[in-house]
Design an enzyme around this catalytic site. Structure first.
Site, PDB file in Angstrom:
ATOM      1  N   CYS A  81       0.826  -1.211   0.000  1.00  0.00           N
ATOM      2  CA  CYS A  81       0.000   0.000   0.000  1.00  0.00           C
ATOM      3  C   CYS A  81       0.863   1.265   0.000  1.00  0.00           C
ATOM      4  O   CYS A  81       1.611   1.504  -0.926  1.00  0.00           O
ATOM      5  CB  CYS A  81      -1.002  -0.046   1.148  1.00  0.00           C
ATOM      6  SG  CYS A  81      -2.335   1.171   0.980  1.00  0.00           S
ATOM      7  N   HIS A 190      -3.993  -4.699  -0.291  1.00  0.00           N
ATOM      8  CA  HIS A 190      -3.652  -5.233   1.033  1.00  0.00           C
ATOM      9  C   HIS A 190      -3.768  -6.755   1.006  1.00  0.00           C
ATOM     10  O   HIS A 190      -4.873  -7.283   1.133  1.00  0.00           O
ATOM     11  CB  HIS A 190      -4.599  -4.671   2.098  1.00  0.00           C
ATOM     12  CG  HIS A 190      -4.349  -3.246   2.452  1.00  0.00           C
ATOM     13  ND1 HIS A 190      -3.454  -2.866   3.426  1.00  0.00           N
ATOM     14  CD2 HIS A 190      -4.876  -2.102   1.957  1.00  0.00           C
ATOM     15  CE1 HIS A 190      -3.438  -1.549   3.522  1.00  0.00           C
ATOM     16  NE2 HIS A 190      -4.288  -1.059   2.636  1.00  0.00           N
ATOM     17  N   GLU A 192      -3.042  -8.816   3.288  1.00  0.00           N
ATOM     18  CA  GLU A 192      -3.505  -9.292   4.597  1.00  0.00           C
ATOM     19  C   GLU A 192      -5.013  -9.166   4.763  1.00  0.00           C
ATOM     20  O   GLU A 192      -5.593  -9.765   5.672  1.00  0.00           O
ATOM     21  CB  GLU A 192      -2.775  -8.546   5.723  1.00  0.00           C
ATOM     22  CG  GLU A 192      -3.248  -7.133   6.002  1.00  0.00           C
ATOM     23  CD  GLU A 192      -2.730  -6.074   5.035  1.00  0.00           C
ATOM     24  OE1 GLU A 192      -2.996  -4.883   5.279  1.00  0.00           O
ATOM     25  OE2 GLU A 192      -2.062  -6.430   4.043  1.00  0.00           O
TER      26      GLU A 192
END
Length: 212
Positions: A81, A190, A192
């Site tokens: 990011c 992202h 995650e």
């Protein structure tokens, strides 16, 4: 057991990233701002959220601009990011900010008048979107082309070297969703927060030997 250093400069969703890395069995995951620990790690993750001016101010204060350049040359390195955006030459955000310059190109604002087929698009670009795999790369292993990942960003990457663009996104305009150069890989989305495909990318990173 290998060590993964998640660089902490006070501007990242660090615990979510660390937890996801632990979930895929990446090894010993350390959230750290200690240069010695970072230099000794087998893999480096460089996350980031927030305004680029604040991020770069902390990165420079801690000496991480030169450290990141150093450690990313000889081991697997992943920017995420704003951590990815900080690796470019500069950003239009906050009136213009010089960045680390690892990847040539500029970070640009999507704009307030973004449209797609006559429909006005909200900025920030927030939610799930497809990523087209521009080239084959070890971090795309077992991830289908056009897989969906989770994005949150108002600024996009306009890469100067198109050969470094390994993933492309589209939101009113085309943008670089993933960049790669040697042992360096960076993503706008992202991983995650991107469920199965995001965890697969992190698992691929944990197994990658840094060659491409």
């Amino acid at each position: 057991m290998q060590t993964v250093a998640v660089i902490d400069y006070g501007m990242g969703n660090l615990h979510s990233v660390a937890k996801a890395l632990e979930h895929v069995g990446a090894g010993r995951v350390l959230i750290t701002s200690d240069a010695k620990v970072i230099r000794e790690a087998d893999r480096i993750v460089f996350p980031g959220v927030g305004a680029i001016r604040d991020c770069m101010a902390e990165i420079r204060r801690l000496g991480f601009d030169s450290l990141v350049q150093e450690v990313s040359q000889d081991r697997p390195f992943l920017g995420i990011c704003v951590g990815m955006q900080a690796l470019l030459d500069s950003s239009e955000e906050n009136g213009g900010v010089d960045c680390i310059g690892m990847f040539p190109g500029q970070v640009k604002f999507f704009g307030k008048d973004l449209h797609e087929e006559g429909e006005h698009l909200k900025v920030p670009h927030m939610g799930w979107n497809q990523v087209a795999q521009a080239v084959d790369h070890p971090l795309w292993h077992d991830i289908p082309d056009q897989a969906r990942f989770y994005f949150v960003h108002s600024f996009y990457i306009d890469a100067a070297n198109q050969r470094q663009v390994v993933g492309r996104g589209h939101y009113g305009l085309d943008f670089a969703a993933a960049l790669a150069d040697g042992s360096r890989f960076a993503v706008q989305f992202h991983p995650e927060k991107s469920h199965t495909h995001g965890l697969q990318l992190l698992q691929n990173f944990a197994a990658w030997d840094g060659r491409w």
